[in-house]
Design a protein around this motif. Sequence first.
Motif, PDB file in Angstrom:
ATOM      1  N   SER A  93      52.456  55.857  -7.304  1.00 60.29           N
ATOM      2  CA  SER A  93      52.167  54.794  -8.159  1.00 60.29           C
ATOM      3  C   SER A  93      50.921  53.428  -8.684  1.00 60.29           C
ATOM      4  CB  SER A  93      52.949  53.569  -7.373  1.00 60.29           C
ATOM      5  OG  SER A  93      52.844  53.565  -5.955  1.00 60.29           O
ATOM      6  N   THR A  94      49.725  53.784  -7.791  1.00 59.98           N
ATOM      7  CA  THR A  94      48.805  53.488  -8.154  1.00 59.98           C
ATOM      8  C   THR A  94      48.057  54.194  -9.382  1.00 59.98           C
ATOM      9  OG1 THR A  94      47.908  55.085  -6.753  1.00 59.98           O
ATOM     10  CG2 THR A  94      48.472  53.297  -5.298  1.00 59.98           C
ATOM     11  N   PHE A  95      48.548  54.522 -10.189  1.00 54.92           N
ATOM     12  CA  PHE A  95      47.944  55.434 -11.510  1.00 54.92           C
ATOM     13  C   PHE A  95      47.833  53.822 -12.137  1.00 54.92           C
ATOM     14  CE2 PHE A  95      48.537  60.487 -12.553  1.00 54.92           C
ATOM     15  CZ  PHE A  95      47.795  60.290 -11.942  1.00 54.92           C
ATOM     16  N   GLY A  96      46.721  54.126 -12.946  1.00 53.96           N
ATOM     17  CA  GLY A  96      46.465  52.897 -13.588  1.00 53.96           C
ATOM     18  C   GLY A  96      45.864  51.635 -13.017  1.00 53.96           C
ATOM     19  N   THR A  97      45.568  51.495 -11.847  1.00 48.48           N
ATOM     20  CA  THR A  97      45.846  50.114 -11.272  1.00 48.48           C
ATOM     21  C   THR A  97      43.861  50.600 -10.973  1.00 48.48           C
ATOM     22  OG1 THR A  97      47.737  50.093  -9.473  1.00 48.48           O
ATOM     23  CG2 THR A  97      45.526  49.005  -8.644  1.00 48.48           C
ATOM     24  N   SER A  98      43.376  49.450 -11.226  1.00 50.63           N
ATOM     25  CA  SER A  98      41.504  49.746 -11.459  1.00 50.63           C
ATOM     26  C   SER A  98      41.277  49.871  -9.464  1.00 50.63           C
ATOM     27  CB  SER A  98      40.997  49.182 -11.832  1.00 50.63           C
ATOM     28  OG  SER A  98      41.383  47.279 -11.435  1.00 50.63           O
ATOM     29  N   PHE A  99      40.756  50.643  -9.683  1.00 52.14           N
ATOM     30  CA  PHE A  99      39.570  50.509  -8.417  1.00 52.14           C
ATOM     31  C   PHE A  99      38.802  49.059  -8.054  1.00 52.14           C
ATOM     32  CE2 PHE A  99      35.860  50.523  -5.351  1.00 52.14           C
ATOM     33  CZ  PHE A  99      36.044  51.009  -4.234  1.00 52.14           C
ATOM     34  N   GLU A 100      39.000  47.751  -9.069  1.00 52.09           N
ATOM     35  CA  GLU A 100      38.222  46.337  -7.557  1.00 52.09           C
ATOM     36  C   GLU A 100      39.506  45.913  -7.600  1.00 52.09           C
ATOM     37  OE1 GLU A 100      35.565  44.860 -10.650  1.00 52.09           O
ATOM     38  OE2 GLU A 100      36.448  46.020 -12.112  1.00 52.09           O
ATOM     39  N   ASP A 101      41.458  46.649  -8.476  1.00 48.74           N
ATOM     40  CA  ASP A 101      42.150  45.740  -7.829  1.00 48.74           C
ATOM     41  C   ASP A 101      43.197  45.944  -6.899  1.00 48.74           C
ATOM     42  OD1 ASP A 101      41.687  43.854  -9.777  1.00 48.74           O
ATOM     43  OD2 ASP A 101      42.501  44.986 -11.397  1.00 48.74           O
ATOM     44  N   LEU A 102      42.944  47.455  -6.153  1.00 49.53           N
ATOM     45  CA  LEU A 102      43.349  48.250  -5.641  1.00 49.53           C
ATOM     46  C   LEU A 102      43.545  47.565  -4.171  1.00 49.53           C
ATOM     47  CD1 LEU A 102      45.588  50.931  -5.060  1.00 49.53           C
ATOM     48  CD2 LEU A 102      43.232  51.882  -5.037  1.00 49.53           C
ATOM     49  N   SER A 103      44.278  48.061  -3.592  1.00 49.43           N
ATOM     50  CA  SER A 103      44.246  46.910  -2.268  1.00 49.43           C
ATOM     51  C   SER A 103      44.562  48.312  -1.244  1.00 49.43           C
ATOM     52  CB  SER A 103      45.120  45.737  -1.695  1.00 49.43           C
ATOM     53  OG  SER A 103      47.039  47.060  -2.048  1.00 49.43           O
ATOM     54  N   LEU A 104      43.674  48.337   0.117  1.00 49.79           N
ATOM     55  CA  LEU A 104      43.518  49.034   0.802  1.00 49.79           C
ATOM     56  C   LEU A 104      45.321  49.235   1.396  1.00 49.79           C
ATOM     57  CD1 LEU A 104      41.662  50.975   2.554  1.00 49.79           C
ATOM     58  CD2 LEU A 104      41.630  48.867   4.690  1.00 49.79           C
ATOM     59  N   ASP A 105      45.984  48.691   1.584  1.00 59.75           N
ATOM     60  CA  ASP A 105      47.108  48.959   2.073  1.00 59.75           C
ATOM     61  C   ASP A 105      47.992  49.828   0.990  1.00 59.75           C
ATOM     62  OD1 ASP A 105      47.273  47.348   4.073  1.00 59.75           O
ATOM     63  OD2 ASP A 105      48.540  45.661   3.432  1.00 59.75           O
TER      64      ASP A 105
END
Length: 261
Positions: A93-105
């Motif tokens: 589900s995190t595919f395409g989520t930028s590193f800057e926007d990816l939460s630790l959770d």
Amino acid sequence: MRSVLITGGAGGIGLGIALHLHFKQLARVSILDKQHLADAQHLFCSKAGFDAERALFLSCDIADEAQVKAAVAKTNHTFGGIDCVINNAADQSTFGTSFEDLSLDRFMQTLTVNVGGTFAVTQAALPSLKRAAQGPYGASVINLSSTRAFQSERDTEAYSTSKGAITSLTHALAASLSPYHIRVNAIAPGWIDVRELQWRSGEVEPLSKEDHEQHWVGRVGTAQDVAHMACFLMDQEASGFMTGHTLPVDGGMTKKMMYVE
């Protein structure tokens, strides 16, 4: 006949493996998934050669240890044991989520499902696998890693990390389970076209000539390619001297220089 437990078996590569094992009459299959189970069961039932006594469909969130233990217990009760575990389920589900926007959770949730789930299912099935190791088929665990364990695109930090961890977990488990004669290997698929094995509406667009020609073998992979490797790895006679390895099934892409020709 072998008894195989497959996580994430209601779609994609997992479904492709389950269909291959069932309709080639190679194994009884216990299909674990937390979604699309009804769709998968309907697909199985619609095909000639379906045998309800050789297929079990179980709702299971592999990130929930209690659900995992219940699903393993149900499989044991129905099939009398488990010869092989195929840990395929994965959170993408995190595919395409930028590193800057990816939460630790969200990052940790991917690891919990992909790595923690592989750990939990294997551990829950261990008593069954120990018994199977003394039987005619032996016992094996097959984990689904990915070529993303070795190479990356942008915005895949969580998934790629989890697949790298699965590769490491594979050889760690191979060492720990070796006293029980349980072999543990992993498959690292590359580009596998599973769009017709996913429950999405709309027509599937054909892949381009350029898509296929990126591969040295001249085509994009299919779920059948991964299923054939899984059959090889669970076969004690064919691969009994192999454990702890992660084997790419990628048409050569991870060995290909990326210069423009």
